[in-house]
Design a protein around this motif. Structure first.
Motif, PDB file in Angstrom:
ATOM      1  N   GLY A   9       0.818  -1.209   0.000  1.00 54.23           N
ATOM      2  CA  GLY A   9       0.000   0.000   0.000  1.00 54.23           C
ATOM      3  C   GLY A   9       0.850   1.256   0.000  1.00 54.23           C
ATOM      4  O   GLY A   9       2.072   1.206   0.115  1.00 54.23           O
ATOM      5  N   ARG A  38     -11.888  -4.156   1.020  1.00 54.75           N
ATOM      6  CA  ARG A  38     -11.419  -2.827   1.379  1.00 54.75           C
ATOM      7  C   ARG A  38     -12.480  -2.109   2.208  1.00 54.75           C
ATOM      8  O   ARG A  38     -13.669  -2.431   2.141  1.00 54.75           O
ATOM      9  CB  ARG A  38     -11.065  -1.997   0.148  1.00 54.75           C
ATOM     10  N   THR A  91      -9.544   4.751  -2.370  1.00 55.80           N
ATOM     11  CA  THR A  91      -8.859   4.963  -1.092  1.00 55.80           C
ATOM     12  C   THR A  91      -9.475   4.118   0.009  1.00 55.80           C
ATOM     13  O   THR A  91     -10.704   4.038   0.131  1.00 55.80           O
ATOM     14  CB  THR A  91      -8.915   6.444  -0.700  1.00 55.80           C
ATOM     15  N   GLY A  92      -8.632   3.479   0.809  1.00 52.58           N
ATOM     16  CA  GLY A  92      -9.124   2.702   1.926  1.00 52.58           C
ATOM     17  C   GLY A  92      -8.080   1.735   2.441  1.00 52.58           C
ATOM     18  O   GLY A  92      -6.973   1.652   1.910  1.00 52.58           O
ATOM     19  N   MET A  93      -8.461   1.020   3.480  1.00 55.19           N
ATOM     20  CA  MET A  93      -7.624  -0.057   4.003  1.00 55.19           C
ATOM     21  C   MET A  93      -7.984  -1.318   3.236  1.00 55.19           C
ATOM     22  O   MET A  93      -9.164  -1.670   3.144  1.00 55.19           O
ATOM     23  CB  MET A  93      -7.871  -0.244   5.497  1.00 55.19           C
ATOM     24  N   TYR A  94      -6.988  -1.974   2.690  1.00 57.75           N
ATOM     25  CA  TYR A  94      -7.196  -3.183   1.906  1.00 57.75           C
ATOM     26  C   TYR A  94      -6.778  -4.396   2.720  1.00 57.75           C
ATOM     27  O   TYR A  94      -5.662  -4.442   3.267  1.00 57.75           O
ATOM     28  CB  TYR A  94      -6.396  -3.101   0.605  1.00 57.75           C
ATOM     29  N   THR A 121      -3.510  -3.070   4.611  1.00 54.35           N
ATOM     30  CA  THR A 121      -2.508  -2.134   4.118  1.00 54.35           C
ATOM     31  C   THR A 121      -3.248  -0.935   3.534  1.00 54.35           C
ATOM     32  O   THR A 121      -4.230  -1.104   2.806  1.00 54.35           O
ATOM     33  CB  THR A 121      -1.575  -2.795   3.094  1.00 54.35           C
ATOM     34  N   GLN A 122      -2.806   0.265   3.869  1.00 52.88           N
ATOM     35  CA  GLN A 122      -3.523   1.476   3.486  1.00 52.88           C
ATOM     36  C   GLN A 122      -3.181   1.899   2.065  1.00 52.88           C
ATOM     37  O   GLN A 122      -2.006   1.968   1.695  1.00 52.88           O
ATOM     38  CB  GLN A 122      -3.179   2.611   4.454  1.00 52.88           C
ATOM     39  N   THR A 124      -3.996   5.117  -0.417  1.00 54.29           N
ATOM     40  CA  THR A 124      -4.532   6.472  -0.499  1.00 54.29           C
ATOM     41  C   THR A 124      -4.289   7.020  -1.892  1.00 54.29           C
ATOM     42  O   THR A 124      -3.146   7.066  -2.353  1.00 54.29           O
ATOM     43  CB  THR A 124      -3.879   7.389   0.538  1.00 54.29           C
TER      44      THR A 124
END
Length: 127
Positions: A9, A38, A91-94, A121-122, A124
């Protein structure tokens, strides 16, 4: 406790690309369907892509079709998500997830078939 570890990420501009990876030192992926989920800011978790045990069947969220590709290397016990033409809405946490079955069920995107999850994993996407 079985551990899934995501990586790859980061911060990327719109239109850019990232490749996520997921592996585990304890859980064998080869007999399991695997998926990426996500969760964006203020949003519910959603299924992004799922791949069956052999890697020959995938299922993808409509908004990522043609941009994201899920793949796996069972010999390396690794799951991948190649993301192209990234948009701010990506965008987000995966999160990487492992299923107890070999195929992606029709309800896979709800998350219930997946008993093993990573910490995320972030990603952005911003200019």
């Amino acid at each position: 406790e079985d551990l899934l570890v995501e990586s790859g990420g980061g911060l990327v501009q719109p239109g850019g690309s990232l490749r996520l990876a997921c592996t585990s030192p304890t859980l064998t992926f080869a007999d399991r369907a695997m998926a990426w989920f996500r969760q964006g800011p203020g949003k519910a978790r959603e299924g992004v892509s799922c791949i069956n045990r052999n890697g020959d069947t995938t299922s993808n969220k409509d908004s990522v079709k043609g941009r994201f590709t899920i793949s796996r290397d069972n010999a390396k016990n690794t799951l991948y998500l190649q993301m192209r033409d990234l948009k701010p809405d990506d965008t987000g946490m995966y999160y990487c997830a492992a299923s107890g079955s070999v195929a992606c069920s029709p309800s896979w995107s709800g998350g219930s078939p997946f008993g093993f999850w990573g910490q995320g994993t972030q990603v952005t996407v911003s200019s």
